[in-house]
Design a protein around this motif. Structure first.
Motif, PDB file in Angstrom:
ATOM      1  N   LYS A 116      43.943  26.352  52.444  1.00  0.00           N
ATOM      2  CA  LYS A 116      45.039  26.026  51.527  1.00  0.00           C
ATOM      3  C   LYS A 116      45.701  24.709  51.922  1.00  0.00           C
ATOM      4  O   LYS A 116      45.879  23.811  51.102  1.00  0.00           O
ATOM      5  N   ASP A 155      41.629  33.596  47.845  1.00  0.00           N
ATOM      6  CA  ASP A 155      42.941  33.510  47.199  1.00  0.00           C
ATOM      7  C   ASP A 155      42.857  32.452  46.101  1.00  0.00           C
ATOM      8  O   ASP A 155      42.508  31.291  46.359  1.00  0.00           O
ATOM      9  N   ILE A 156      43.155  32.878  44.869  1.00  0.00           N
ATOM     10  CA  ILE A 156      43.071  31.945  43.740  1.00  0.00           C
ATOM     11  C   ILE A 156      44.119  30.841  43.915  1.00  0.00           C
ATOM     12  O   ILE A 156      45.259  31.104  44.289  1.00  0.00           O
ATOM     13  N   ASP A 157      43.695  29.595  43.646  1.00  0.00           N
ATOM     14  CA  ASP A 157      44.585  28.454  43.835  1.00  0.00           C
ATOM     15  C   ASP A 157      45.586  28.328  42.687  1.00  0.00           C
ATOM     16  O   ASP A 157      45.211  28.459  41.514  1.00  0.00           O
ATOM     17  N   HIS A 158      46.808  28.050  43.059  1.00  0.00           N
ATOM     18  CA  HIS A 158      47.886  27.805  42.078  1.00  0.00           C
ATOM     19  C   HIS A 158      47.880  28.819  40.945  1.00  0.00           C
ATOM     20  O   HIS A 158      48.002  28.456  39.773  1.00  0.00           O
ATOM     21  N   PHE A 159      47.749  30.072  41.296  1.00  0.00           N
ATOM     22  CA  PHE A 159      47.650  31.095  40.260  1.00  0.00           C
ATOM     23  C   PHE A 159      48.965  31.262  39.510  1.00  0.00           C
ATOM     24  O   PHE A 159      49.004  31.629  38.333  1.00  0.00           O
ATOM     25  N   GLU A 161      46.676  38.112  43.787  1.00  0.00           N
ATOM     26  CA  GLU A 161      45.538  37.254  43.410  1.00  0.00           C
ATOM     27  C   GLU A 161      44.694  36.964  44.652  1.00  0.00           C
ATOM     28  O   GLU A 161      44.123  35.902  44.795  1.00  0.00           O
TER      29      GLU A 161
HETATM   30 MG    MG Z   1      46.986  31.944  45.305  1.00  0.00          MG
END
Ligand code: MG
Ligand code: GH3
Ligand code: MG
Ligand code: MG
Length: 327
Positions: free
Chosen positions: A318, A201-205, A244
């Motif tokens: 996360k 999961d992409i961070d702070h997308f 994402e």
């Molecule tokens: Mg994300």
């Protein structure tokens, strides 16, 4: 997969089957050892602007039929150097000509041979002496049918690919994953070999979208998907799991190897900047990864549970600060 999808789309064939499209460019293969009859047929078919290739030797003809990508094959059923029925059934059995229509040329009254020819899979016939109008009509019918079937097939292929593919990234979609992952799980279960799953999961997308716009966000997702594709093996399955979020299933892979792969991927994402606006801007992206493997314990009795545990590991990644791999 993407290339074929694009090709099909360009042809505009979804829901738009036109059997007359390209009707004037048929390639016909005539197998006939009677040169006089062949010459008459070639001139008849030539009037229709068809491109006719003639071969009188049936052995040679078999090879040429496989290589020629013909739309229709005409076979004289009185050919002498080979049993014409065997010739027809060989044409039917080859992968390249399995679906190519065959029009038999049968001596008038030779019902026995005709019945056997039709039985083998010959599509239609004309009787000798060949009537020009009848030949033209039957050839036209077979060519129309061939074009129709070809278009149906490629249209079906496009629908099939659209059904399993994520449009933005070209990866498999979540629907496809569901069916495929349980098959992978079953195989792992019965062979006793490990199966690992990672969810990324992409961070702070949301911030990428907020500060650079949705289009830039889309481009990041595409490049992210490409990087994933380039770092997995052929037997691995990568899919876009959510907006994402991505999932990679790795057969024959234990947890320790999977964590090496995941860590390498995490570092590669974080260290290689994403290029935006034709290279004018760069953006650093990080990813959190949750990992689970079938070898973790007997409670892994379904693909769903495997995903659930990878998801829980992702949640820990996360809350633990992001940009990390948790198993
Ligand atoms: Mg994300
Ligand atoms: P976190 O580190 O907790 O994962 O933060 P996040 O911002 O990545 O997570 P969140 O779930 O809050 O937001 C995900 C964002 O992804 C929100 C949504 O607008 C964006 N997104 C989802 N699908 C797409 C898409 O197809 N294109 C673009 N550009 N953005 C998308
Ligand atoms: Mg998310
Ligand atoms: Mg989120």
């Amino acid at each position: 997969l993407r290339a074929r999808y694009a090709t099909g789309k360009d042809l505009g064939i979804v829901g738009n089957i036109d059997p007359d499209a390209g009707a004037d460019e048929a390639r016909i293969f005539l197998i006939d050892d009677n040169d006089e009859q062949a010459a008459r047929m070639i001139s008849t078919l030539g009037v229709e602007a068809h491109h006719v290739t003639h071969e009188s030797d049936p052995e040679v003809a078999l090879n040429r039929a496989r290589e020629g990508d013909f739309d229709l094959i005409l076979v004289n059923m009185s050919i002498e150097a080979m049993d014409p029925l065997r010739l027809c059934s060989s044409i039917r059995s080859f992968e390249e000509t399995r679906l190519t229509p065959i029009l038999a040329i049968v001596r008038h009254g030779d019902t026995r041979k005709l019945v056997r020819a039709l039985d083998i899979g010959v599509n239609d016939y004309v009787t000798r002496p060949v009537d020009k109008n009848e030949l033209t009509a039957r050839v036209t019918t077979q060519l129309r049918r061939k074009r129709y079937v070809d278009q149906l097939r490629s249209s079906f292929q496009v629908s099939l690919e659209m059904a399993v593919t994520d449009q933005l990234t070209g990866l498999y979609n979540r629907r496809y994953l569901a069916s495929h992952l349980s098959a992978m799980f079953d195989r792992a279960y019965w062979t006793g070999r490990p199966l690992s799953v990672m969810i990324l999961d992409i961070d702070h997308f949301k911030e990428v979208n907020d500060s650079h716009g949705h289009d830039v966000g889309d481009r990041v997702l595409k490049e992210f998907a490409e990087r994933i594709s380039n770092s997995i093996r052929g037997i691995d399955l990568a899919c876009r799991y959510g907006g994402e979020e991505f999932l990679i299933a790795m057969p024959d892979t234990d947890l320790s190897f999977a964590s090496v792969v995941a860590e390498r991927l995490r570092q590669e994402i974080a260290s290689q900047k994403f290029h935006l606006n034709a290279g004018r801007d760069e953006l650093t992206v990080t990813v959190s990864i949750g990992l689970a493997s079938t070898e973790n314990g007997p409670e892994d009795d379904s693909a769903q549970k495997l995903i659930k545990r990878a998801d829980e590991a992702l949640y820990t990644a996360k809350t633990g600060g992001r940009n990390r791999v948790i198993q």
